[in-house]
Design an enzyme around this catalytic site. Sequence first.
Site, PDB file in Angstrom:
ATOM      1  N   LYS A  10      33.958 -28.928  43.954  1.00  0.00           N
ATOM      2  CA  LYS A  10      33.702 -28.134  42.582  1.00  0.00           C
ATOM      3  C   LYS A  10      33.782 -26.556  42.636  1.00  0.00           C
ATOM      4  O   LYS A  10      33.569 -26.081  43.723  1.00  0.00           O
ATOM      5  CB  LYS A  10      32.578 -28.711  41.711  1.00  0.00           C
ATOM      6  CG  LYS A  10      32.757 -30.479  41.613  1.00  0.00           C
ATOM      7  CD  LYS A  10      31.651 -30.917  40.752  1.00  0.00           C
ATOM      8  CE  LYS A  10      31.749 -32.366  40.372  1.00  0.00           C
ATOM      9  NZ  LYS A  10      30.557 -32.790  39.522  1.00  0.00           N
ATOM     10  N   TYR A  50      37.695 -35.946  32.680  1.00  0.00           N
ATOM     11  CA  TYR A  50      36.226 -36.380  32.251  1.00  0.00           C
ATOM     12  C   TYR A  50      36.198 -37.262  30.976  1.00  0.00           C
ATOM     13  O   TYR A  50      35.235 -37.323  30.237  1.00  0.00           O
ATOM     14  CB  TYR A  50      35.164 -35.135  32.464  1.00  0.00           C
ATOM     15  CG  TYR A  50      34.855 -34.898  33.850  1.00  0.00           C
ATOM     16  CD1 TYR A  50      34.099 -36.025  34.741  1.00  0.00           C
ATOM     17  CD2 TYR A  50      35.267 -33.701  34.414  1.00  0.00           C
ATOM     18  CE1 TYR A  50      33.861 -35.464  35.886  1.00  0.00           C
ATOM     19  CE2 TYR A  50      34.872 -33.191  35.781  1.00  0.00           C
ATOM     20  CZ  TYR A  50      34.401 -34.193  36.351  1.00  0.00           C
ATOM     21  OH  TYR A  50      33.866 -33.912  37.876  1.00  0.00           O
ATOM     22  N   ASN A 113      26.985 -29.757  40.832  1.00  0.00           N
ATOM     23  CA  ASN A 113      26.561 -30.801  41.974  1.00  0.00           C
ATOM     24  C   ASN A 113      27.632 -30.957  43.219  1.00  0.00           C
ATOM     25  O   ASN A 113      27.758 -31.870  43.837  1.00  0.00           O
ATOM     26  CB  ASN A 113      26.024 -32.112  41.428  1.00  0.00           C
ATOM     27  CG  ASN A 113      27.294 -32.575  40.611  1.00  0.00           C
ATOM     28  OD1 ASN A 113      28.337 -32.133  40.697  1.00  0.00           O
ATOM     29  ND2 ASN A 113      26.933 -33.946  40.268  1.00  0.00           N
ATOM     30  N   HIS A 116      32.798 -34.098  43.660  1.00  0.00           N
ATOM     31  CA  HIS A 116      33.207 -35.174  42.943  1.00  0.00           C
ATOM     32  C   HIS A 116      33.840 -36.234  43.891  1.00  0.00           C
ATOM     33  O   HIS A 116      34.519 -35.993  44.766  1.00  0.00           O
ATOM     34  CB  HIS A 116      34.254 -34.853  41.937  1.00  0.00           C
ATOM     35  CG  HIS A 116      34.699 -36.181  41.181  1.00  0.00           C
ATOM     36  ND1 HIS A 116      34.286 -36.593  40.034  1.00  0.00           N
ATOM     37  CD2 HIS A 116      36.118 -37.039  41.493  1.00  0.00           C
ATOM     38  CE1 HIS A 116      35.037 -37.815  39.900  1.00  0.00           C
ATOM     39  NE2 HIS A 116      35.771 -37.931  40.737  1.00  0.00           N
ATOM     40  N   GLU A 127      42.600 -41.409  39.704  1.00  0.00           N
ATOM     41  CA  GLU A 127      42.419 -40.092  39.796  1.00  0.00           C
ATOM     42  C   GLU A 127      43.345 -39.515  40.951  1.00  0.00           C
ATOM     43  O   GLU A 127      43.715 -38.074  40.686  1.00  0.00           O
ATOM     44  CB  GLU A 127      40.891 -39.964  40.247  1.00  0.00           C
ATOM     45  CG  GLU A 127      39.623 -40.218  38.985  1.00  0.00           C
ATOM     46  CD  GLU A 127      38.509 -40.188  39.351  1.00  0.00           C
ATOM     47  OE1 GLU A 127      37.553 -40.363  38.539  1.00  0.00           O
ATOM     48  OE2 GLU A 127      38.120 -39.976  40.625  1.00  0.00           O
TER      49      GLU A 127
HETATM   50  N1  UDP Z   1      26.580 -34.255  34.736  1.00  0.00           N
HETATM   51  C1  UDP Z   1      26.093 -33.420  34.118  1.00  0.00           C
HETATM   52  N2  UDP Z   1      24.883 -33.724  33.544  1.00  0.00           N
HETATM   53  C2  UDP Z   1      24.452 -35.121  33.551  1.00  0.00           C
HETATM   54  C3  UDP Z   1      25.088 -36.139  34.118  1.00  0.00           C
HETATM   55  C4  UDP Z   1      26.455 -35.509  34.691  1.00  0.00           C
HETATM   56  O1  UDP Z   1      26.261 -31.974  33.904  1.00  0.00           O
HETATM   57  O2  UDP Z   1      23.404 -35.528  33.012  1.00  0.00           O
HETATM   58  C5  UDP Z   1      28.211 -33.756  35.200  1.00  0.00           C
HETATM   59  C6  UDP Z   1      27.960 -33.664  36.867  1.00  0.00           C
HETATM   60  O3  UDP Z   1      28.721 -32.648  37.033  1.00  0.00           O
HETATM   61  C7  UDP Z   1      28.525 -35.223  37.224  1.00  0.00           C
HETATM   62  C8  UDP Z   1      29.622 -35.208  35.993  1.00  0.00           C
HETATM   63  O4  UDP Z   1      29.040 -34.657  35.100  1.00  0.00           O
HETATM   64  O5  UDP Z   1      28.757 -35.095  38.506  1.00  0.00           O
HETATM   65  C9  UDP Z   1      30.201 -36.664  35.944  1.00  0.00           C
HETATM   66  O6  UDP Z   1      28.954 -37.329  35.648  1.00  0.00           O
HETATM   67  P1  UDP Z   1      28.854 -38.915  36.452  1.00  0.00           P
HETATM   68  O7  UDP Z   1      28.000 -39.457  35.726  1.00  0.00           O
HETATM   69  O8  UDP Z   1      30.174 -39.406  36.374  1.00  0.00           O
HETATM   70  O9  UDP Z   1      28.478 -38.534  37.870  1.00  0.00           O
HETATM   71  P2  UDP Z   1      29.173 -38.683  39.384  1.00  0.00           P
HETATM   72  O10 UDP Z   1      30.202 -39.760  39.176  1.00  0.00           O
HETATM   73  O11 UDP Z   1      29.773 -37.284  39.511  1.00  0.00           O
HETATM   74  O12 UDP Z   1      27.913 -38.914  40.201  1.00  0.00           O
HETATM   75 MG    MG Z   2      31.598 -40.096  37.982  1.00  0.00          MG
END
Ligand code: UDP
Ligand code: MG
Length: 138
Positions: A10, A50, A113, A116, A127
């Site tokens: 990211k 997303y 974070n 991805h 994807e």
């Molecule tokens: N994210 C965020 N706030 C939240 C949850 C997710 O900003 O409370 C962002 C974070 O960058 C995350 C992405 O949205 O990686 C996609 O969320 P997901 O729940 O799919 O998490 P991941 O699969 O990436 O662990």
């Molecule tokens: Mg996810």
Amino acid sequence: MKQRTLTILKPDTVARRNCGAVIARLEEEGFQILAAHMLRLSEDQAMAFYAVHKDKPFYRPLVEFMTSGPVWVMALERDSAVEHLRKVMGATDPAKAAPGTLRQQFASNIERNAIHGSDSPENARIELSFFFSAAELA
Ligand code: UDP
Ligand code: MG
């Protein structure tokens, strides 16, 4: 069995110059890099990628973050690639990510974070085709 998954380093990882460390860890974990592009996501691309989160409160800021600078998108291959990448990444919130995971090590917060990873083999296929042509993955 060999499986493919998509990862994105990211914008925070690129900006903080953590790409080398993250890629080194992925290679140590046995992931083969099949294809990679550095690119800056357009707003439309980030919104589409997303789309599953479009009704969440974090959707708009997430799209802004993901378009804020270049990313590396990579096609990775390994046994149980989807599950193993999720394990190496750690929980979405770095405060909850297990010690030794990439997010525990490199994420700034639950949004920024670091990395991805596709969350299922089916989504990995979707994807991967979002970013790579069949020829690039052949
Ligand atoms: N994210 C965020 N706030 C939240 C949850 C997710 O900003 O409370 C962002 C974070 O960058 C995350 C992405 O949205 O990686 C996609 O969320 P997901 O729940 O799919 O998490 P991941 O699969 O990436 O662990
Ligand atoms: Mg996810």
